[in-house]
Design a protein around this motif. Sequence first.
Motif, PDB file in Angstrom:
ATOM      1  N   SER A 104       0.870  -1.182   0.000  1.00 39.20           N
ATOM      2  CA  SER A 104       0.000   0.000   0.000  1.00 39.20           C
ATOM      3  C   SER A 104       0.900   1.222   0.000  1.00 39.20           C
ATOM      4  N   ASP A 105       0.834   1.992  -1.059  1.00 36.50           N
ATOM      5  CA  ASP A 105       1.806   3.055  -1.276  1.00 36.50           C
ATOM      6  C   ASP A 105       1.108   4.411  -1.308  1.00 36.50           C
ATOM      7  N   VAL A 106       1.885   5.457  -1.140  1.00 36.97           N
ATOM      8  CA  VAL A 106       1.417   6.828  -1.312  1.00 36.97           C
ATOM      9  C   VAL A 106       2.414   7.518  -2.233  1.00 36.97           C
ATOM     10  N   PRO A 111      -3.019   7.753  -2.427  1.00 42.59           N
ATOM     11  CA  PRO A 111      -2.882   6.395  -1.901  1.00 42.59           C
ATOM     12  C   PRO A 111      -3.277   5.373  -2.961  1.00 42.59           C
ATOM     13  N   THR A 159       2.521   4.685   3.864  1.00 49.01           N
ATOM     14  CA  THR A 159       1.209   5.005   4.442  1.00 49.01           C
ATOM     15  C   THR A 159       1.353   5.445   5.894  1.00 49.01           C
ATOM     16  N   GLN A 207       2.957   8.828   6.056  1.00 49.34           N
ATOM     17  CA  GLN A 207       2.059   9.918   5.695  1.00 49.34           C
ATOM     18  C   GLN A 207       1.041  10.191   6.801  1.00 49.34           C
ATOM     19  N   TYR A 231      -3.247  -1.425  11.405  1.00 47.90           N
ATOM     20  CA  TYR A 231      -3.708  -1.217  10.041  1.00 47.90           C
ATOM     21  C   TYR A 231      -3.993  -2.511   9.278  1.00 47.90           C
ATOM     22  N   ARG A 234      -5.564  -0.313   3.880  1.00 44.49           N
ATOM     23  CA  ARG A 234      -4.942   0.595   4.843  1.00 44.49           C
ATOM     24  C   ARG A 234      -5.676   1.934   4.860  1.00 44.49           C
ATOM     25  N   SER A 261      -6.874   5.650   4.456  1.00 46.78           N
ATOM     26  CA  SER A 261      -6.585   6.683   3.469  1.00 46.78           C
ATOM     27  C   SER A 261      -5.738   7.776   4.104  1.00 46.78           C
ATOM     28  N   THR A 262      -4.691   8.196   3.425  1.00 46.61           N
ATOM     29  CA  THR A 262      -3.875   9.296   3.928  1.00 46.61           C
ATOM     30  C   THR A 262      -4.517  10.646   3.656  1.00 46.61           C
TER      31      THR A 262
END
Length: 820
Positions: A621-623, A628, A677, A680, A752, A794, A796-797
């Motif tokens: 899970s990346d930002v 996201p 994540t 952030q 998470y 995960r 949300s940022t």
Amino acid sequence: MNNCRSKRSPLYLATLLAAGIMPTTATAQVVLEEIIVVSTRDESSLMETSASVSAFDSDTRDLLGIDNAQDLVVHSPSLVIAPSRISIRGVGRPNIALGSDPGVGIYWDGIYSTENDIFGFANFLDIERVEVLRGPQGTLFGRNSIGGAINFISKQPTVEWSGEVTAELGNHDYTVGQGLVSGPLTDKLTMLGAISEIKRSGFQDNIANGKDHDQAESQYATLHFFHETTESWSNSIKLVNRESNIRPETAYAPDPFVTDYIDATLDAGNLPGMYPDNNFANPNQGQTTDNPAVRDIDKVSVDRDPYQDNQRKQIIVISEYDADDYLIKYTGGYTEFDFELDYDADLLTQADSGLDWSQMQFELFPGVSVPASRITGLSLTPADITRPFSQEADFTSHEIQFITNYDSSLNFTTGLYYYNSDEAQELAFIENNPDVVAAYTALAAVVPGGLPVNPDGDLFRGTSQLDTTSYAVYGQMDWDWTDQTTITFGLRYSYDEKEGQDTTFVQYVYEDATDPGLIGDPTDNVVERKIDEDWDKITWRLGVDHILDENHFLYAFAATGYRSGGFNLMNPTDNSDVGTVDPEDLLSFEAGYKGSLMDGRLNVGTAVYYYDYTDLQVLKSDVVNGVPLTSYENAAEAEAYGLEAEFSALVNEYVSLTGNYSYNNTEYKDFDSIDTTACQLASGALNDGSPVDPAICDVQDLSGNNFIYAPEHKASLNTVVMWTMIDLDWTAVLTYQYTDEQYSNAFNNDDYDLIDSRDRIDARISAASQDETWEVTAYIKNIEDNREVTLRDRPSTVSGVNTVALTDPQMYGVKFKYKF
């Protein structure tokens, strides 16, 4: 009352496991029944198949109530299925975006598919058998079966006219209407036709307008023709069409919304309404109403109802020439797959939105702040965000096999394989309120040089296209060293090529036109990228099978597996580099035993395995640039080991027990990654002065963490009672299933990523005519009515919202089936 033994005694459970029990005389002598599977790409007895396999024919599925993916999970060790993801022994699909490949292959009559919508077509109406193969299948099977495979084998047209009609009614307005007919059209041509319609009202209530979400609907039709062209040559063609148009779930969000207003600070470098390094305002700021899902997970309150359209058209062609000593087989397939989805992404109504710029401060200089509304010229601007997604894909495959059946100690299987897919995806986050877009535009103008804002409200928009071509040549030799011992050796050469391209636009992400690597148009800040890569690999399998006697079988093998490399397409980057992922390699060892004990009253199948992975492909899970998303990467080294057991036991003439158990110990051995994540989310907390561990944004050593979707323990137990009363055959089944806790992300963060353990209890009772022409079944699934998490995204940022996928609630109903 006539209470005597049923003609369909508990011995009827023969087809449930690797070996069954069937009465062969009026005295019900207990013997092993031969069950035929195609797990080795040729028909063989399941009791003498050197692989860990669970097989479910149509009678077994009716007996246990296996109608969908989660039902199959209940009765299969080491199998986990979540939306768009299948995992066996902790190996599955790392990412559903284009550029990645599943780790578990799905095969329908030998045709490979990357999509798992087949589980929801028609309650397996025209499927004769479902096989779950555990472990790498890389020698004989097609591409990307490094974790295992699921085979769907269709019912074949019959030489005499027959058919069946099914009607089913249940709670949540669940209805099923199905018909199947099969028989000869000429002395050489036979056909099978089937139609199905399944409907269910939604599990989720939108309290804003009273409509239900999370519906189910499927219209399915198939025609299957078989032509015995000559005594040795046969040809078949299967046509499939499936359509579904529903209101799916609005994302289930079980936690309270984050409603605090976000001020802009020079130190954090963020704009009002946005966390640092984010590009969109949290739409839940100032919201005065609570998230209704906190009190009741089945409630939601949104302006826009979701919609989902899904269609698949497929053709499967099989031609076989059987010369007794050898078989030549061609299998070809073509599939068109279309999918569209859209839903209310802010999870609120505009009436409940408190996105008020006058409540946020904009720090112009140290110690000098003004309300953000002084900049935007707007105060209350209710959020209205949607998330449309679409996918179009064409899949083509061809395979030709040469299989020998010589009267000698040496036989072999060889083949050539070709596969091509042409796929396109589009994803967007759209702000539909022009006042919010105007506020974003005004804030962007304050930044020196300005920042890009899409006038149509696109916060993010990405498109991607992927063309995949694969070739393979393979061969496997079986040498009967003795009458009891067979040695198997196989090789496969695989070649994969992927050509990908994407475009992305992200609000407030400015493309540096001075960077010569960028190929996008600097005037609209849409980044365009292209990439072309290829990989190849030789995989092998060496095994030995040994028949101790007619009731006991041993096998062991070593094998390698391979999954092609891939791309992280549609990442909202501001440069021309496409992230690539290396191929995944596996060295595996497995040994197993299958046998019949206690004079055939107990049947057991067991397997132990060990996996050594290099460059395991792992979901992340990346930002990226404030957006996201999911991507994937390589874990340099990983290992897994475990055991699986299945059994069926005849307790007495009325009662049988069947069950399975799996233990999987999975661990990353060498894997470093950054949890963007968590980083952030922590940086967002800087706005209220919360303490932050500076190491949270550093590279983390994930050695010792578990694979995702890999529960350590998983078990199920079925109690089946059969008897005859009032000239009817009665069957009662009670099922218990347990799944251990598991993680949805490689970081194994309990806050998470942890998915709690769960269990499920089902019950069924059936009455059938003794000539087996009709049967009525009453059932209840999930007796405790628990909605358990199967997938966890995960947070949300942008908003802090955490969404999940859930099991179905309690379902009960009555099913009627008539055969003719």
